[in-house]
Design a protein around this motif. Structure first.
Motif, PDB file in Angstrom:
ATOM      1  N   ASP A   1      33.217  25.954  35.456  1.00 14.42           N
ATOM      2  CA  ASP A   1      32.030  26.124  36.304  1.00 14.42           C
ATOM      3  C   ASP A   1      32.182  27.306  37.256  1.00 14.42           C
ATOM      4  N   GLY A   2      33.414  27.689  37.541  1.00 15.06           N
ATOM      5  CA  GLY A   2      33.656  28.816  38.427  1.00 15.06           C
ATOM      6  C   GLY A   2      35.066  29.347  38.253  1.00 15.06           C
ATOM      7  N   ILE A   3      35.275  30.587  38.698  1.00 16.37           N
ATOM      8  CA  ILE A   3      36.567  31.261  38.531  1.00 16.37           C
ATOM      9  C   ILE A   3      37.027  31.824  39.870  1.00 16.37           C
ATOM     10  N   ILE A   4      38.304  31.618  40.190  1.00 13.78           N
ATOM     11  CA  ILE A   4      38.955  32.335  41.290  1.00 13.78           C
ATOM     12  C   ILE A   4      40.011  33.235  40.663  1.00 13.78           C
ATOM     13  N   LEU A   5      39.893  34.509  40.908  1.00 10.62           N
ATOM     14  CA  LEU A   5      40.777  35.503  40.286  1.00 10.62           C
ATOM     15  C   LEU A   5      41.698  36.104  41.332  1.00 10.62           C
ATOM     16  N   LEU A   6      43.008  36.031  41.084  1.00 14.96           N
ATOM     17  CA  LEU A   6      43.973  36.700  41.965  1.00 14.96           C
ATOM     18  C   LEU A   6      43.959  38.188  41.646  1.00 14.96           C
ATOM     19  N   GLY A   7      43.456  38.974  42.591  1.00 13.07           N
ATOM     20  CA  GLY A   7      43.268  40.401  42.329  1.00 13.07           C
ATOM     21  C   GLY A   7      44.350  41.299  42.888  1.00 13.07           C
ATOM     22  N   THR A   8      45.436  40.733  43.394  1.00 14.07           N
ATOM     23  CA  THR A   8      46.477  41.497  44.098  1.00 14.07           C
ATOM     24  C   THR A   8      46.916  42.741  43.346  1.00 14.07           C
ATOM     25  N   GLU A   9      47.228  42.594  42.059  1.00 20.19           N
ATOM     26  CA  GLU A   9      47.822  43.701  41.299  1.00 20.19           C
ATOM     27  C   GLU A   9      46.870  44.303  40.264  1.00 20.19           C
TER      28      GLU A   9
ATOM     29  N   PRO B   1      44.615  47.052  39.010  1.00 19.85           N
ATOM     30  CA  PRO B   1      44.420  48.458  39.396  1.00 19.85           C
ATOM     31  C   PRO B   1      42.936  48.823  39.452  1.00 19.85           C
ATOM     32  N   PRO B   2      42.573  49.794  40.288  1.00 19.66           N
ATOM     33  CA  PRO B   2      41.164  50.179  40.454  1.00 19.66           C
ATOM     34  C   PRO B   2      40.473  50.555  39.144  1.00 19.66           C
ATOM     35  N   ALA B   3      41.209  51.133  38.207  1.00 20.08           N
ATOM     36  CA  ALA B   3      40.591  51.549  36.934  1.00 20.08           C
ATOM     37  C   ALA B   3      40.010  50.370  36.171  1.00 20.08           C
ATOM     38  N   ASP B   4      40.527  49.161  36.443  1.00 23.90           N
ATOM     39  CA  ASP B   4      40.060  47.967  35.722  1.00 23.90           C
ATOM     40  C   ASP B   4      38.966  47.200  36.467  1.00 23.90           C
ATOM     41  N   TYR B   5      38.655  47.589  37.685  1.00 22.34           N
ATOM     42  CA  TYR B   5      37.646  46.863  38.450  1.00 22.34           C
ATOM     43  C   TYR B   5      36.308  46.758  37.703  1.00 22.34           C
ATOM     44  N   PRO B   6      35.785  47.875  37.148  1.00 23.87           N
ATOM     45  CA  PRO B   6      34.456  47.803  36.503  1.00 23.87           C
ATOM     46  C   PRO B   6      34.392  46.822  35.340  1.00 23.87           C
ATOM     47  N   LEU B   7      35.531  46.543  34.689  1.00 15.83           N
ATOM     48  CA  LEU B   7      35.533  45.649  33.534  1.00 15.83           C
ATOM     49  C   LEU B   7      35.135  44.230  33.906  1.00 15.83           C
ATOM     50  N   LEU B   8      35.307  43.870  35.165  1.00 13.53           N
ATOM     51  CA  LEU B   8      34.993  42.506  35.599  1.00 13.53           C
ATOM     52  C   LEU B   8      33.492  42.241  35.628  1.00 13.53           C
ATOM     53  N   LYS B   9      32.678  43.285  35.487  1.00 14.57           N
ATOM     54  CA  LYS B   9      31.218  43.105  35.462  1.00 14.57           C
ATOM     55  C   LYS B   9      30.764  42.368  34.207  1.00 14.57           C
ATOM     56  N   THR B  10      31.649  42.244  33.224  1.00 15.26           N
ATOM     57  CA  THR B  10      31.295  41.529  31.993  1.00 15.26           C
ATOM     58  C   THR B  10      31.458  40.018  32.132  1.00 15.26           C
ATOM     59  N   ILE B  11      31.953  39.549  33.279  1.00 20.06           N
ATOM     60  CA  ILE B  11      32.182  38.114  33.479  1.00 20.06           C
ATOM     61  C   ILE B  11      30.874  37.464  33.937  1.00 20.06           C
ATOM     62  N   ALA B  12      30.399  36.503  33.155  1.00 16.90           N
ATOM     63  CA  ALA B  12      29.136  35.832  33.478  1.00 16.90           C
ATOM     64  C   ALA B  12      29.331  34.630  34.392  1.00 16.90           C
ATOM     65  N   THR B  13      30.497  34.005  34.353  1.00 22.27           N
ATOM     66  CA  THR B  13      30.775  32.815  35.165  1.00 22.27           C
ATOM     67  C   THR B  13      30.877  33.201  36.638  1.00 22.27           C
ATOM     68  N   PRO B  14      30.330  32.397  37.552  1.00 20.94           N
ATOM     69  CA  PRO B  14      30.501  32.673  38.987  1.00 20.94           C
ATOM     70  C   PRO B  14      31.977  32.866  39.340  1.00 20.94           C
ATOM     71  N   MET B  15      32.277  33.922  40.097  1.00 16.68           N
ATOM     72  CA  MET B  15      33.679  34.283  40.333  1.00 16.68           C
ATOM     73  C   MET B  15      33.878  34.768  41.764  1.00 16.68           C
ATOM     74  N   VAL B  16      35.021  34.423  42.330  1.00 14.33           N
ATOM     75  CA  VAL B  16      35.460  34.941  43.626  1.00 14.33           C
ATOM     76  C   VAL B  16      36.859  35.513  43.441  1.00 14.33           C
ATOM     77  N   ILE B  17      37.093  36.696  44.007  1.00 15.19           N
ATOM     78  CA  ILE B  17      38.382  37.371  43.900  1.00 15.19           C
ATOM     79  C   ILE B  17      39.128  37.230  45.218  1.00 15.19           C
ATOM     80  N   VAL B  18      40.410  36.892  45.147  1.00 15.29           N
ATOM     81  CA  VAL B  18      41.216  36.780  46.362  1.00 15.29           C
ATOM     82  C   VAL B  18      42.280  37.875  46.390  1.00 15.29           C
ATOM     83  N   ASP B  19      42.601  38.313  47.614  1.00 16.10           N
ATOM     84  CA  ASP B  19      43.681  39.269  47.886  1.00 16.10           C
ATOM     85  C   ASP B  19      43.411  40.663  47.333  1.00 16.10           C
ATOM     86  N   ASN B  20      42.141  41.038  47.249  1.00 16.93           N
ATOM     87  CA  ASN B  20      41.769  42.402  46.872  1.00 16.93           C
ATOM     88  C   ASN B  20      40.318  42.589  47.294  1.00 16.93           C
TER      89      ASN B  20
END
Length: 334
Positions: free
Chosen positions: A116-124, A126-145
Protein backbone atom coordinates in the motif's frame (compact mmCIF):
# COMPACT_ATOMS: atom_id res chain seq x y z
CA UNK A 1 -33.49 -17.13 11.05
CA UNK A 2 -32.38 -13.61 11.94
CA UNK A 3 -31.76 -12.15 15.38
CA UNK A 4 -35.05 -10.25 15.10
CA UNK A 5 -36.95 -13.47 14.38
CA UNK A 6 -35.28 -15.24 17.32
CA UNK A 7 -36.15 -12.24 19.54
CA UNK A 8 -39.80 -12.44 18.45
CA UNK A 9 -39.96 -16.14 19.31
CA UNK A 10 -38.37 -15.56 22.72
CA UNK A 11 -40.46 -12.45 23.35
CA UNK A 12 -37.34 -10.37 24.13
CA UNK A 13 -35.45 -7.56 22.39
CA UNK A 14 -32.77 -8.18 19.73
CA UNK A 15 -30.26 -6.62 22.16
CA UNK A 16 -31.01 -9.38 24.69
CA UNK A 17 -30.38 -12.03 22.01
CA UNK A 18 -27.04 -10.35 21.25
CA UNK A 19 -26.04 -10.45 24.93
CA UNK A 20 -26.71 -14.18 25.06
CA UNK A 21 -24.92 -14.88 21.77
CA UNK A 22 -21.82 -13.04 23.01
CA UNK A 23 -21.94 -14.55 26.54
CA UNK A 24 -22.32 -11.14 28.16
CA UNK A 25 -24.07 -10.38 31.49
CA UNK A 26 -27.39 -8.57 31.82
CA UNK A 27 -29.78 -11.46 31.14
CA UNK A 28 -31.53 -13.54 33.83
CA UNK A 29 -30.68 -17.25 34.07
CA UNK A 30 -34.17 -18.42 33.13
CA UNK A 31 -34.40 -16.09 30.12
CA UNK A 32 -30.87 -16.96 29.03
CA UNK A 33 -31.67 -20.70 29.15
CA UNK A 34 -34.90 -20.21 27.17
CA UNK A 35 -33.05 -18.20 24.48
CA UNK A 36 -30.24 -20.78 24.29
CA UNK A 37 -32.82 -23.55 23.73
CA UNK A 38 -34.41 -21.58 20.87
CA UNK A 39 -30.98 -20.90 19.33
CA UNK A 40 -30.15 -24.60 19.55
CA UNK A 41 -33.52 -25.64 18.10
CA UNK A 42 -33.06 -23.42 15.06
CA UNK A 43 -29.28 -24.09 14.86
CA UNK A 44 -28.51 -20.36 14.93
CA UNK A 45 -24.87 -19.25 14.90
CA UNK A 46 -23.31 -15.82 14.77
CA UNK A 47 -22.23 -14.95 11.21
CA UNK A 48 -18.42 -14.76 10.86
CA UNK A 49 -16.93 -11.31 11.21
CA UNK A 50 -15.37 -9.90 8.09
CA UNK A 51 -11.67 -9.52 8.82
CA UNK A 52 -10.10 -6.44 7.34
CA UNK A 53 -6.77 -7.49 5.81
CA UNK A 54 -3.77 -5.72 7.31
CA UNK A 55 -2.21 -3.21 4.93
CA UNK A 56 1.45 -3.53 4.01
CA UNK A 57 4.23 -0.97 3.95
CA UNK A 58 7.51 -1.90 2.32
CA UNK A 59 10.77 -0.43 3.62
CA UNK A 60 13.44 -0.73 0.95
CA UNK A 61 16.95 -0.38 2.38
CA UNK A 62 19.14 0.48 -0.59
CA UNK A 63 22.92 0.34 -0.21
CA UNK A 64 25.32 1.52 -2.91
CA UNK A 65 28.78 1.27 -1.30
CA UNK A 66 27.45 0.67 2.26
CA UNK A 67 30.00 3.01 3.85
CA UNK A 68 27.31 5.28 5.26
CA UNK A 69 24.34 2.93 5.57
CA UNK A 70 26.34 0.26 7.42
CA UNK A 71 29.38 2.24 8.56
CA UNK A 72 27.73 4.96 10.66
CA UNK A 73 27.01 2.71 13.64
CA UNK A 74 23.41 2.65 14.80
CA UNK A 75 22.19 5.57 12.70
CA UNK A 76 20.13 3.79 10.03
CA UNK A 77 19.10 0.91 12.30
CA UNK A 78 17.51 3.39 14.71
CA UNK A 79 15.45 4.90 11.87
CA UNK A 80 14.29 1.43 10.80
CA UNK A 81 13.37 0.50 14.39
CA UNK A 82 11.25 3.65 14.64
CA UNK A 83 9.55 2.89 11.30
CA UNK A 84 8.72 -0.63 12.51
CA UNK A 85 7.32 0.60 15.83
CA UNK A 86 5.17 3.27 14.16
CA UNK A 87 3.83 0.80 11.57
CA UNK A 88 2.87 -1.60 14.34
CA UNK A 89 1.13 1.16 16.29
CA UNK A 90 -0.81 2.31 13.22
CA UNK A 91 -1.83 -1.21 12.22
CA UNK A 92 0.43 -1.75 9.22
CA UNK A 93 2.52 -4.78 8.41
CA UNK A 94 6.13 -3.80 7.61
CA UNK A 95 8.11 -5.67 4.96
CA UNK A 96 11.85 -4.87 4.94
CA UNK A 97 13.83 -5.50 1.75
CA UNK A 98 17.56 -4.87 1.31
CA UNK A 99 19.25 -4.33 -2.05
CA UNK A 100 23.00 -3.70 -2.39
CA UNK A 101 24.79 -2.11 -5.30
CA UNK A 102 22.15 -2.68 -7.97
CA UNK A 103 19.76 0.23 -8.25
CA UNK A 104 18.02 -1.28 -11.28
CA UNK A 105 17.08 -4.28 -9.15
CA UNK A 106 15.79 -1.96 -6.41
CA UNK A 107 13.81 -0.01 -8.99
CA UNK A 108 12.27 -3.20 -10.37
CA UNK A 109 11.16 -4.26 -6.89
CA UNK A 110 9.54 -0.88 -6.34
CA UNK A 111 7.85 -0.85 -9.76
CA UNK A 112 6.32 -4.30 -9.18
CA UNK A 113 5.50 -3.75 -5.51
CA UNK A 114 1.93 -4.49 -4.42
CA UNK A 115 2.24 -2.89 -0.99
CA UNK A 116 0.00 0.00 0.00
CA UNK A 117 2.98 2.29 0.49
CA UNK A 118 6.78 2.44 0.26
CA UNK A 119 9.45 4.00 2.46
CA UNK A 120 12.74 4.19 0.60
CA UNK A 121 16.10 4.69 2.31
CA UNK A 122 17.72 7.25 0.04
CA UNK A 123 21.03 7.75 1.89
CA UNK A 124 23.29 6.33 -0.82
CA UNK A 125 21.17 6.84 -3.95
CA UNK A 126 23.26 8.96 -6.38
CA UNK A 127 21.68 12.05 -8.01
CA UNK A 128 21.87 10.48 -11.48
CA UNK A 129 19.29 7.90 -10.36
CA UNK A 130 16.80 10.32 -8.80
CA UNK A 131 14.70 10.78 -11.99
CA UNK A 132 14.18 7.00 -12.29
CA UNK A 133 11.98 7.04 -9.19
CA UNK A 134 9.28 8.88 -11.17
CA UNK A 135 8.27 5.48 -12.57
CA UNK A 136 7.04 4.34 -9.13
CA UNK A 137 3.24 4.42 -8.98
CA UNK A 138 2.87 3.31 -5.33
CA UNK A 139 2.72 6.13 -2.73
CA UNK A 140 6.29 6.61 -1.50
CA UNK A 141 8.25 8.59 1.08
CA UNK A 142 12.05 8.85 0.98
CA UNK A 143 14.10 9.10 4.17
CA UNK A 144 17.62 10.49 4.71
CA UNK A 145 17.87 12.26 1.35
CA UNK A 146 16.30 15.62 0.47
CA UNK A 147 16.44 14.89 -3.30
CA UNK A 148 16.54 18.59 -4.12
CA UNK A 149 14.72 19.72 -7.27
CA UNK A 150 12.85 16.43 -7.52
CA UNK A 151 9.10 16.08 -6.82
CA UNK A 152 9.38 13.45 -4.10
CA UNK A 153 8.14 13.22 -0.53
CA UNK A 154 11.19 13.31 1.76
CA UNK A 155 11.92 13.27 5.51
CA UNK A 156 15.46 14.23 6.49
CA UNK A 157 17.47 16.23 9.03
CA UNK A 158 17.97 19.94 8.39
CA UNK A 159 21.61 19.86 7.28
CA UNK A 160 21.96 23.58 6.66
CA UNK A 161 20.59 24.69 10.02
CA UNK A 162 22.40 21.95 11.97
CA UNK A 163 25.74 22.84 10.39
CA UNK A 164 25.18 26.49 11.24
CA UNK A 165 24.48 25.74 14.93
CA UNK A 166 27.54 23.46 15.12
CA UNK A 167 29.84 26.17 13.74
CA UNK A 168 28.19 28.86 15.85
CA UNK A 169 28.94 26.78 18.93
CA UNK A 170 32.64 26.63 17.97
CA UNK A 171 32.61 30.37 17.24
CA UNK A 172 30.96 31.13 20.59
CA UNK A 173 33.71 29.14 22.33
CA UNK A 174 36.18 31.61 20.83
CA UNK A 175 37.52 29.71 17.83
CA UNK A 176 38.22 31.88 14.80
CA UNK A 177 39.74 29.21 12.53
CA UNK A 178 38.27 25.81 11.74
CA UNK A 179 39.27 22.81 9.63
CA UNK A 180 36.75 20.79 7.66
CA UNK A 181 36.94 16.99 7.99
CA UNK A 182 35.04 16.29 4.78
CA UNK A 183 33.90 12.92 3.48
CA UNK A 184 35.79 11.77 0.39
CA UNK A 185 32.63 9.91 -0.64
CA UNK A 186 29.73 12.18 -1.51
CA UNK A 187 26.11 11.57 -0.61
CA UNK A 188 23.21 14.03 -0.52
CA UNK A 189 23.57 14.81 3.19
CA UNK A 190 27.31 15.45 2.92
CA UNK A 191 26.76 17.66 -0.12
CA UNK A 192 24.22 19.71 1.84
CA UNK A 193 26.61 19.99 4.79
CA UNK A 194 29.51 20.99 2.56
CA UNK A 195 27.55 23.85 1.00
CA UNK A 196 26.38 24.90 4.45
CA UNK A 197 29.87 24.69 5.97
CA UNK A 198 31.49 27.24 3.68
CA UNK A 199 28.42 29.48 3.66
CA UNK A 200 28.12 29.45 7.46
CA UNK A 201 31.84 30.06 7.96
CA UNK A 202 31.42 33.26 5.99
CA UNK A 203 28.29 34.26 7.91
CA UNK A 204 29.98 33.67 11.28
CA UNK A 205 33.34 35.20 10.39
CA UNK A 206 35.20 31.89 10.68
CA UNK A 207 38.22 31.08 8.55
CA UNK A 208 38.44 27.60 7.03
CA UNK A 209 42.17 26.90 7.11
CA UNK A 210 42.08 23.45 5.48
CA UNK A 211 39.70 20.87 4.06
CA UNK A 212 40.75 17.29 4.77
CA UNK A 213 39.02 14.66 2.64
CA UNK A 214 38.63 11.50 4.70
CA UNK A 215 37.10 8.10 3.97
CA UNK A 216 33.75 7.96 5.85
CA UNK A 217 34.44 4.83 7.91
CA UNK A 218 36.25 4.54 11.26
CA UNK A 219 39.28 2.78 9.80
CA UNK A 220 39.16 4.82 6.59
CA UNK A 221 39.08 8.18 8.36
CA UNK A 222 41.88 7.02 10.66
CA UNK A 223 44.09 5.96 7.73
CA UNK A 224 43.31 9.09 5.71
CA UNK A 225 44.17 11.36 8.61
CA UNK A 226 47.40 9.49 9.33
CA UNK A 227 48.45 10.15 5.75
CA UNK A 228 47.71 13.87 6.07
CA UNK A 229 49.67 14.03 9.34
CA UNK A 230 52.56 12.13 7.75
CA UNK A 231 52.66 14.73 4.98
CA UNK A 232 53.06 17.52 7.53
CA UNK A 233 49.49 18.85 7.74
CA UNK A 234 48.85 21.66 10.20
CA UNK A 235 45.63 22.08 12.16
CA UNK A 236 43.78 25.06 13.62
CA UNK A 237 42.19 25.07 17.08
CA UNK A 238 38.91 23.46 15.93
CA UNK A 239 37.50 21.09 13.32
CA UNK A 240 34.02 20.20 12.06
CA UNK A 241 33.41 16.71 10.63
CA UNK A 242 30.74 15.58 8.16
CA UNK A 243 29.69 12.89 10.64
CA UNK A 244 30.72 11.25 13.91
CA UNK A 245 32.40 8.28 12.25
CA UNK A 246 34.80 10.59 10.42
CA UNK A 247 35.36 12.65 13.56
CA UNK A 248 36.18 9.59 15.69
CA UNK A 249 38.54 8.04 13.15
CA UNK A 250 40.37 11.35 12.65
CA UNK A 251 40.55 11.94 16.41
CA UNK A 252 42.26 8.60 16.98
CA UNK A 253 44.92 9.39 14.35
CA UNK A 254 45.52 12.86 15.80
CA UNK A 255 45.91 11.48 19.32
CA UNK A 256 48.41 8.89 18.15
CA UNK A 257 50.39 11.71 16.54
CA UNK A 258 50.57 13.50 19.89
CA UNK A 259 47.69 15.97 19.59
CA UNK A 260 45.66 16.51 22.74
CA UNK A 261 41.91 16.63 22.30
CA UNK A 262 40.52 19.24 22.97
CA UNK A 263 43.53 21.24 24.24
CA UNK A 264 45.29 21.31 20.85
CA UNK A 265 42.22 20.92 18.64
CA UNK A 266 38.50 20.80 19.44
CA UNK A 267 36.57 18.30 17.31
CA UNK A 268 32.88 18.61 16.46
CA UNK A 269 30.81 15.71 15.08
CA UNK A 270 27.41 15.32 13.46
CA UNK A 271 24.72 12.62 14.19
CA UNK A 272 25.34 11.51 17.82
CA UNK A 273 25.88 7.81 17.20
CA UNK A 274 26.38 5.57 20.29
CA UNK A 275 30.19 5.53 19.92
CA UNK A 276 30.28 9.24 20.80
CA UNK A 277 29.71 8.53 24.48
CA UNK A 278 32.47 5.90 24.82
CA UNK A 279 35.23 7.62 22.85
CA UNK A 280 38.09 9.21 24.77
CA UNK A 281 37.26 12.00 25.12
CA UNK A 282 33.50 11.72 24.49
CA UNK A 283 32.58 13.54 21.28
CA UNK A 284 30.69 16.82 21.12
CA UNK A 285 28.18 16.53 18.30
CA UNK A 286 24.80 17.51 16.87
CA UNK A 287 22.07 14.99 17.75
CA UNK A 288 19.96 14.08 14.72
CA UNK A 289 16.42 12.94 15.71
CA UNK A 290 16.62 9.52 14.07
CA UNK A 291 13.50 8.11 15.72
CA UNK A 292 11.47 11.15 14.75
CA UNK A 293 12.63 10.74 11.14
CA UNK A 294 11.33 7.17 11.11
CA UNK A 295 8.04 8.00 12.80
CA UNK A 296 7.34 11.05 10.64
CA UNK A 297 8.07 9.05 7.49
CA UNK A 298 5.35 6.53 8.38
CA UNK A 299 2.84 9.23 9.29
CA UNK A 300 3.55 11.19 6.14
CA UNK A 301 3.19 8.03 4.05
CA UNK A 302 -0.21 7.34 5.62
CA UNK A 303 -1.29 10.87 4.66
CA UNK A 304 0.21 10.40 1.21
CA UNK A 305 -1.86 7.27 0.61
CA UNK A 306 -5.03 9.28 1.14
CA UNK A 307 -4.08 12.28 -1.01
CA UNK A 308 -4.08 13.12 -4.68
CA UNK A 309 -0.52 12.08 -5.63
CA UNK A 310 -0.32 14.70 -8.38
CA UNK A 311 -0.64 17.54 -5.88
CA UNK A 312 1.65 16.03 -3.25
CA UNK A 313 5.26 17.12 -2.79
CA UNK A 314 6.25 17.63 0.86
CA UNK A 315 9.82 17.94 2.17
CA UNK A 316 10.05 17.56 5.95
CA UNK A 317 13.24 18.90 7.57
CA UNK A 318 13.83 18.03 11.22
CA UNK A 319 16.12 20.12 13.38
CA UNK A 320 18.95 18.75 15.52
CA UNK A 321 20.36 19.82 18.87
CA UNK A 322 23.80 20.29 20.37
CA UNK A 323 25.20 17.62 22.68
CA UNK A 324 28.23 19.12 24.43
CA UNK A 325 30.86 16.66 25.64
CA UNK A 326 34.60 16.75 26.29
CA UNK A 327 36.05 16.90 22.75
CA UNK A 328 35.61 20.68 22.59
CA UNK A 329 36.71 23.63 24.68
CA UNK A 330 37.73 27.29 24.22
CA UNK A 331 41.05 27.68 22.36
CA UNK A 332 44.06 27.39 24.63
CA UNK A 333 46.58 30.23 24.71
CA UNK A 334 49.97 29.11 23.44
Amino acid sequence: MTIREIARLANVSPATISLVLNNKPGVGDETRKRIQNILKEYDYKLPPKNKVPMKNIRFLKYKDHSMIVDGNAGFISTIIDAVEAECREMGYNLIITTVKGNFKQALKILQEDTSDGIILLGTEIPPADYPLLKTIATPMVIVDNIMSREPYECVVMNNQETTYFALKYLSDLGHSEVAYFKSSTEISNFHERSLAFYDCCGALGLTCTNTFELTPTLDGAYDSMKEYIGNGAKFPTAAFADNDTIALGAMKALQEAGYKIPDDISIMGFDDIPYCTISDPPLTTMRVPRRRIGRRAVRRLCERMQEDPINSNVKILLGSRLVERQSTCPPRKK
